[in-house]
Design a protein around this motif. Structure first.
Motif, mmCIF file in Angstrom:
data_model
loop_
_atom_site.group_PDB
_atom_site.id
_atom_site.type_symbol
_atom_site.label_atom_id
_atom_site.label_comp_id
_atom_site.label_asym_id
_atom_site.label_seq_id
_atom_site.Cartn_x
_atom_site.Cartn_y
_atom_site.Cartn_z
ATOM 1 N N HIS A 46 -5.711 -1.360 -4.522
ATOM 2 C CA HIS A 46 -5.390 -1.828 -5.875
ATOM 3 C C HIS A 46 -6.622 -1.721 -6.777
ATOM 4 C CE1 HIS A 46 -3.512 -4.056 -9.100
ATOM 5 N NE2 HIS A 46 -4.597 -4.821 -9.151
ATOM 6 N N GLU A 49 -7.264 1.773 -7.957
ATOM 7 C CA GLU A 49 -6.328 2.300 -8.959
ATOM 8 C C GLU A 49 -6.645 1.813 -10.360
ATOM 9 O OE1 GLU A 49 -2.405 1.241 -7.740
ATOM 10 O OE2 GLU A 49 -2.494 2.435 -5.928
ATOM 11 N N LYS A 50 -7.343 0.709 -10.475
ATOM 12 C CA LYS A 50 -7.593 0.093 -11.774
ATOM 13 C C LYS A 50 -8.947 0.517 -12.318
ATOM 14 C CE LYS A 50 -3.795 -2.040 -11.683
ATOM 15 N NZ LYS A 50 -2.721 -1.484 -12.448
ATOM 16 N N LYS A 111 -5.500 7.666 1.321
ATOM 17 C CA LYS A 111 -4.575 8.531 0.577
ATOM 18 C C LYS A 111 -4.116 9.699 1.449
ATOM 19 C CE LYS A 111 -5.910 7.213 -4.038
ATOM 20 N NZ LYS A 111 -6.494 7.539 -5.322
#
Length: 154
Positions: A46, A49-50, A111
């Motif tokens: 998370h 991603e930010k 990923k």
């Protein structure tokens, strides 16, 4: 007496739940092989991603965990060398989070793992079938949201 439609509904719910449980188990076992706890891994992903990290309170709300649990996970990520906490130059009460090289490497490995899981999960499923299934799920979700909103108005 069950109708054919009732049987289909039951089978749909059963198969969807089972598929989600198996998918979760596969993801969790592969993440564990990376040597990081699944909750910490989810938090690291998370954060990756930010571009702008929210406050720890907002982050805890987003992750559906308590601020105390978030603090523990962040501490473990920091101790493991995946993130760094730094005091903000603008406000000494604020700590900023940044992902280290080790953390970025973990994100890239993750990923690749998730891309592999997706490739295996969706192999032999034509794009048209997958697109139609997504449409069905979106319709079901809209129906459920409408139902929920109707109940909240009562």
């Amino acid at each position: 007496m069950r109708t054919e439609k009732d049987t289909l509904y039951h089978a749909f719910h059963r198969e969807l739940r089972h598929m989600l449980r198996v998918h979760h188990a596969v993801c969790e076992s592969r993440v564990k092989a990376l040597g990081i706890h699944p909750a910490q891994h989810m938090l690291l992903m998370h954060l990756a991603e930010k571009s702008e990290i929210a406050s720890q309170k907002e982050l805890a709300e987003h992750m559906h965990i308590s601020p105390a649990a978030l603090a523990v996970s962040l501490g473990k990520l920091e101790a493991g060398g995946y993130i760094e906490k730094e005091i903000s130059e603008c406000d000494s009460r604020v700590k900023t989070l940044s992902i280290t090289e080790k953390g970025r490497a973990m994100v890239l490995d993750s990923k690749r793992i998730f891309d592999g899981i997706d490739a295996e999960t969706f192999k032999d499923i034509p794009n048209e079938a997958l697109s139609a299934f997504i449409d069905v799920l979106q319709t079901m979700q809209a129906n459920l949201i409408n139902m929920k909103e109707g109940e909240e108005r009562k």
